[in-house]
Design a protein around this motif. Structure first.
Motif, mmCIF file in Angstrom:
data_model
loop_
_atom_site.group_PDB
_atom_site.id
_atom_site.type_symbol
_atom_site.label_atom_id
_atom_site.label_comp_id
_atom_site.label_asym_id
_atom_site.label_seq_id
_atom_site.Cartn_x
_atom_site.Cartn_y
_atom_site.Cartn_z
ATOM 1 N N CYS A 39 84.696 -7.090 45.611
ATOM 2 C CA CYS A 39 83.824 -7.900 44.989
ATOM 3 C C CYS A 39 83.914 -9.495 46.026
ATOM 4 C CB CYS A 39 83.674 -8.404 43.554
ATOM 5 S SG CYS A 39 82.107 -9.420 43.282
ATOM 6 N N VAL A 40 83.176 -10.049 46.224
ATOM 7 C CA VAL A 40 82.980 -11.234 47.139
ATOM 8 C C VAL A 40 82.537 -12.882 46.284
ATOM 9 C CG1 VAL A 40 81.953 -12.555 49.101
ATOM 10 C CG2 VAL A 40 81.894 -10.177 49.135
ATOM 11 N N ASP A 41 83.761 -12.872 45.544
ATOM 12 C CA ASP A 41 83.929 -13.974 44.690
ATOM 13 C C ASP A 41 83.697 -15.521 45.740
ATOM 14 O OD1 ASP A 41 83.284 -12.954 42.680
ATOM 15 O OD2 ASP A 41 86.422 -12.606 42.784
ATOM 16 N N ALA A 42 84.152 -15.714 46.836
ATOM 17 C CA ALA A 42 84.075 -16.826 47.477
ATOM 18 C C ALA A 42 84.259 -16.490 49.660
ATOM 19 C CB ALA A 42 85.195 -17.837 47.119
ATOM 20 N N VAL A 43 84.121 -17.687 49.670
ATOM 21 C CA VAL A 43 83.963 -17.735 51.594
ATOM 22 C C VAL A 43 85.088 -19.038 51.835
ATOM 23 C CG1 VAL A 43 83.373 -18.575 53.350
ATOM 24 C CG2 VAL A 43 82.492 -16.618 52.189
ATOM 25 N N ALA A 44 86.495 -18.385 51.513
ATOM 26 C CA ALA A 44 87.844 -19.837 52.245
ATOM 27 C C ALA A 44 88.080 -19.788 53.449
ATOM 28 C CB ALA A 44 88.980 -18.970 52.146
ATOM 29 N N PHE A 45 87.035 -21.055 53.789
ATOM 30 C CA PHE A 45 87.609 -21.968 55.322
ATOM 31 C C PHE A 45 88.493 -22.956 55.175
ATOM 32 C CE2 PHE A 45 83.355 -21.565 53.592
ATOM 33 C CZ PHE A 45 82.445 -20.799 54.643
ATOM 34 N N TRP A 46 88.758 -23.213 56.747
ATOM 35 C CA TRP A 46 90.319 -24.126 57.484
ATOM 36 C C TRP A 46 89.822 -24.153 58.393
ATOM 37 C CZ3 TRP A 46 90.959 -18.479 55.761
ATOM 38 C CH2 TRP A 46 91.157 -17.773 57.133
ATOM 39 N N TRP A 47 90.564 -25.497 58.994
ATOM 40 C CA TRP A 47 89.909 -25.878 60.484
ATOM 41 C C TRP A 47 91.357 -25.874 61.844
ATOM 42 C CZ3 TRP A 47 93.432 -29.288 60.887
ATOM 43 C CH2 TRP A 47 93.930 -30.681 59.917
ATOM 44 N N ALA A 48 90.948 -25.885 62.514
ATOM 45 C CA ALA A 48 91.912 -26.180 63.606
ATOM 46 C C ALA A 48 91.334 -26.861 64.900
ATOM 47 C CB ALA A 48 92.297 -24.868 64.558
ATOM 48 N N CYS A 49 92.141 -27.629 64.930
ATOM 49 C CA CYS A 49 91.514 -29.434 65.739
ATOM 50 C C CYS A 49 92.458 -29.076 67.274
ATOM 51 C CB CYS A 49 91.767 -30.607 65.240
ATOM 52 S SG CYS A 49 90.528 -31.126 63.268
ATOM 53 N N ASP A 50 91.804 -28.952 68.419
ATOM 54 C CA ASP A 50 92.923 -29.686 69.394
ATOM 55 C C ASP A 50 92.451 -30.477 69.877
ATOM 56 O OD1 ASP A 50 92.914 -29.116 72.399
ATOM 57 O OD2 ASP A 50 92.109 -27.575 72.853
ATOM 58 N N LEU A 51 93.887 -31.285 69.947
ATOM 59 C CA LEU A 51 93.698 -32.478 70.039
ATOM 60 C C LEU A 51 93.762 -33.724 71.954
ATOM 61 C CD1 LEU A 51 96.942 -33.144 67.972
ATOM 62 C CD2 LEU A 51 94.736 -33.494 66.825
ATOM 63 N N GLY A 52 93.987 -32.563 72.624
ATOM 64 C CA GLY A 52 94.126 -33.163 73.868
ATOM 65 C C GLY A 52 92.743 -32.137 74.353
ATOM 66 N N TRP B 165 82.633 -21.499 62.932
ATOM 67 C CA TRP B 165 82.298 -22.647 63.964
ATOM 68 C C TRP B 165 82.939 -23.398 65.040
ATOM 69 C CZ3 TRP B 165 77.251 -23.973 63.006
ATOM 70 C CH2 TRP B 165 76.367 -23.552 62.227
ATOM 71 N N GLN B 166 82.241 -23.908 65.978
ATOM 72 C CA GLN B 166 83.028 -24.594 66.671
ATOM 73 C C GLN B 166 82.513 -25.723 67.239
ATOM 74 O OE1 GLN B 166 84.259 -23.975 71.502
ATOM 75 N NE2 GLN B 166 85.071 -22.534 69.957
ATOM 76 N N ILE B 167 83.523 -27.121 67.137
ATOM 77 C CA ILE B 167 82.871 -28.780 67.210
ATOM 78 C C ILE B 167 83.538 -29.332 68.070
ATOM 79 C CG2 ILE B 167 81.717 -30.264 65.937
ATOM 80 C CD1 ILE B 167 82.827 -28.424 63.474
ATOM 81 N N GLY B 168 82.228 -29.928 69.221
ATOM 82 C CA GLY B 168 82.883 -30.358 70.166
ATOM 83 C C GLY B 168 83.219 -31.990 69.856
ATOM 84 N N PHE B 169 83.942 -32.974 69.484
ATOM 85 C CA PHE B 169 83.404 -34.342 69.494
ATOM 86 C C PHE B 169 83.450 -35.372 70.642
ATOM 87 C CE2 PHE B 169 85.970 -32.362 65.901
ATOM 88 C CZ PHE B 169 85.478 -32.707 64.851
ATOM 89 N N GLU B 170 83.649 -34.948 71.667
ATOM 90 C CA GLU B 170 83.453 -35.668 73.062
ATOM 91 C C GLU B 170 82.052 -35.713 73.300
ATOM 92 O OE1 GLU B 170 85.826 -36.520 75.327
ATOM 93 O OE2 GLU B 170 87.853 -35.070 74.277
ATOM 94 N N LEU B 171 81.639 -36.840 73.942
ATOM 95 C CA LEU B 171 80.690 -36.804 74.201
ATOM 96 C C LEU B 171 79.535 -36.078 74.366
ATOM 97 C CD1 LEU B 171 80.952 -41.399 75.463
ATOM 98 C CD2 LEU B 171 80.849 -40.282 72.783
ATOM 99 N N ASP B 172 79.631 -35.492 75.519
ATOM 100 C CA ASP B 172 78.672 -34.336 76.098
ATOM 101 C C ASP B 172 78.892 -33.424 75.060
ATOM 102 O OD1 ASP B 172 81.668 -33.551 76.721
ATOM 103 O OD2 ASP B 172 81.090 -33.143 78.271
ATOM 104 N N ALA B 173 79.572 -33.326 73.958
ATOM 105 C CA ALA B 173 79.867 -32.133 73.650
ATOM 106 C C ALA B 173 79.521 -31.872 72.025
ATOM 107 C CB ALA B 173 81.028 -31.393 73.989
ATOM 108 N N LEU B 174 78.705 -33.172 71.792
ATOM 109 C CA LEU B 174 78.156 -33.517 70.082
ATOM 110 C C LEU B 174 77.327 -32.582 69.469
ATOM 111 C CD1 LEU B 174 78.386 -37.070 70.145
ATOM 112 C CD2 LEU B 174 80.571 -35.327 68.910
ATOM 113 N N ALA C 63 86.960 -29.225 67.727
ATOM 114 C CA ALA C 63 87.804 -28.428 66.379
ATOM 115 C C ALA C 63 87.014 -26.647 66.389
ATOM 116 C CB ALA C 63 87.748 -29.034 65.120
ATOM 117 N N LYS C 64 87.778 -26.594 65.627
ATOM 118 C CA LYS C 64 87.237 -24.953 65.047
ATOM 119 C C LYS C 64 86.982 -24.283 64.055
ATOM 120 C CE LYS C 64 87.562 -21.707 69.511
ATOM 121 N NZ LYS C 64 88.952 -20.947 69.668
#
Length: 171
Positions: free
Chosen positions: A115-128, A87-96, A23-24
């Motif tokens: 004026c920076v009031d907030a940082v917004a976040f969202w995700w993208a998951c690579d299923l395969g 961020w980039q996050i790996g969920f495979e055993l060798d990439a945790l 995921a990113k």
């Protein structure tokens, strides 16, 4: 922690596939009177007292859910940067990621004064793991129309108290 626990219990075979495989997390600087007002509760306003435990939670740095696309389309928020990969996050055993977590400093190019009031976040998951089958929670753009099927997942935001004005690059 869930994947590590499953591995420790022997539930995952060597070389197994995890879905999603990675995921990113993307982020964007946001200015918003609306989001700024969510972070303030005046004690005693209208005869209402905020319990200390609630006030402590309100003042925490925990992220909150927001419909960023709708806030942008309604004029209740505006972006001060382009989206950037946080961020980039790996969920495979060798990439945790490391058990103790990690931190990262990111230089963000400001594209609009404000004026920076907030940082917004969202995700993208690579299923395969191939970059082809990706689902995400990014806010729908104005040109997407923001229909319910395009903007049903919320984004997160965390307040940036006292960040001050943001200046465009070169100013």
């Amino acid at each position: 922690p869930v994947i590590r626990d499953a591995q420790a219990r022997g539930w995952l075979a060597p070389g197994c596939r995890v879905v999603p495989s990675r995921a990113k997390v993307f982020a964007q600087l946001v200015e918003s009177d609306y989001l700024r007002s969510m972070s303030r509760l005046d004690e005693g306003a209208c005869g209402f007292r905020v319990p200390a435990a609630v006030a402590a939670d309100i003042d925490s740095d925990s992220p909150f859910d927001i419909p960023l696309g709708r806030l942008l389309r309604s004029g209740q928020a505006r972006t001060l940067s382009e989206p950037f990969e946080a961020w980039q996050i790996g969920f495979e055993l060798d990439a945790l990621p490391p058990v103790g977590g990690r931190s990262r400093a990111i230089d963000v190019r400001v594209t609009r004064r404000g004026c920076v009031d907030a940082v917004a976040f969202w995700w993208a998951c690579d299923l395969g793991g191939d970059g082809v089958h990706v689902i995400d929670s990014k806010p729908a753009a104005e040109t997407d129309g923001g229909g319910p099927h395009q903007d049903h997942w919320l984004q997160a935001f965390t307040r940036v108290g006292g960040a001050g004005p943001a200046e465009e690059e070169g100013e």
